[in-house]
Every structure is written in C-alpha cells, then in structure tokens.
Design a protein around this motif. Structure first.
Motif: not given
Length: 214
Positions: A7-14, A107-111, A161-164
C-alpha cells in the motif's frame, strides 16, 4: 487475507492533516513578502498536494523562488509540531496492516526533509518501509514515476497487488497511469471537479481493512 502486498500512501491530506500548517505558514509569508495581502484560506487549502514551489512561484512572482521555498521550510517547521496531526485511525490501521505483512510506502509531492519531519510528527516513521519524495524523481504526480519507483523498490511483479491511497485528482491520475488500484479519501475540503471512479472511497481509515480483505 489482505489482497494487496503493498500500500502506497500520499501524505498531505491523506494520512497527515497539514492544512492548518500550510495556511499559517502562508499567512506569515504574505505578511513578510506581499505587504500583508493574503490569499483566502479557501484558496490556500488547495496548495496541499502539488509541490509547494509551484504555488510559491504563483503567489510570490517577484521573489526568488528558492529563497521563498527556504522561507516556507523555515516558517513551517514549528507549525508541524503545533498543528499537524494524523487523520483518525491512520496510525492504528496501518500498523495493523504492516503487522500482517503488508508493505507500507509513501509517495508524496513534498520534499524529503519535510516528509521525514512530518512522518516523525504524526508517528508514522516506524510504519513506513520506503519514501518517495519529490526530490527523488524527475516528474511528480500525475506522472506515475513515483508510484512506479515504489513498486520497483519492493519488487512487486503484479500491479494488482498494489493499492495507492490519495486525496486529489493528481493522486487518482497517477495511480491510473501506473496501473495500480486507487482508494480516495473523502475527509478533505478540496473538491475534485472532474468525474472519477476510484476502486474505493474511504470515509474513515477504519473501513479500509474490511474493503481490501479477501
């Protein structure tokens, strides 16, 4: 049995509620570098998601971009400790999934520096197996490069087998472009104006395990 190996996660807002940090940081920057002329909060909350340099270039066109980025980092640093928090049940749910053998990545757009700081603040550092920040890739979301980098790192051969999991249109498009399943969270104030059909809608992270169990 969980149907996903990764499971791959965004960060901000998620998983991290960072909206107030962004708003308060930008308010200070407007006061310092724009004569106090502030964009409304309703606009600033949409700065969550894209790399912050994109929005700084638009908001402060007469200032040096790298200087303004460094100012954003400087001013925001303390706000992480003051106002940033994980969304409800995120830590518990992903700790449980990781204990069941699911790999967890970001996986994020943040530095990267701010990403690691944020993960520490919300108690996610020990849960996360791998981080892809905007510094680590050439092209950010909606390009699938970041998601693909995470998939390749874990050696996952079958993308089913991958969820974002994300919160905005770029997250949705990146997952579709990468060929992985996508879950969209519904607790952020940003409206997605284009029609989308994610594999899952999440009202609360407590719903997740039941949705992805076989």
């Amino acid at each position: 049995m969980i149907k996903y190996d990764l499971i791959l996660l965004d960060l901000d807002g998620t998983i991290a509620d960072t909206d107030e940090m962004i708003v308060q940081t930008l308010y200070e920057m407007y006061d310092l570098y724009a004569g106090g002329k502030r964009a409304p909060r309703e606009k600033i909350v949409y700065f969550s998601g894209p790399p912050i340099r994109v929005n700084l270039a638009k908001e402060f066109p007469d200032q040096d971009l790298e200087f303004m980025f460094n100012e954003f980092v400087r001013i925001s640093w303390d706000y992480y400790q003051k106002v940033v928090k994980p969304f409800p049940h995120a830590v518990e749910v992903f700790t449980n999934l990781r204990n069941k053998g699911v790999k967890i990545g970001i996986v994020t757009g943040k530095a990267r520096r701010q990403t690691l700081h944020c993960l520490d603040v919300i108690g996610f550092s020990s849960i996360t197996d791998f981080v892809v920040a905007c510094d680590d890739i050439a092209t950010t979301k909606p390009d699938p490069e970041g998601i693909n980098k995470g998939v390749e790192h874990f050696g996952i051969k079958d993308k089913k087998k991958v969820l974002y999991i994300g919160d905005n249109l770029a997250d949705y498009q990146a997952a579709r472009n990468a060929g992985v399943d996508i879950a969209m969270v519904k607790w952020v104030p940003r409206v997605i104006k284009e029609p989308i059909e994610p594999d899952y809608w999440l009202n609360d992270f407590n719903e997740l395990e039941g949705m992805i169990s076989e």
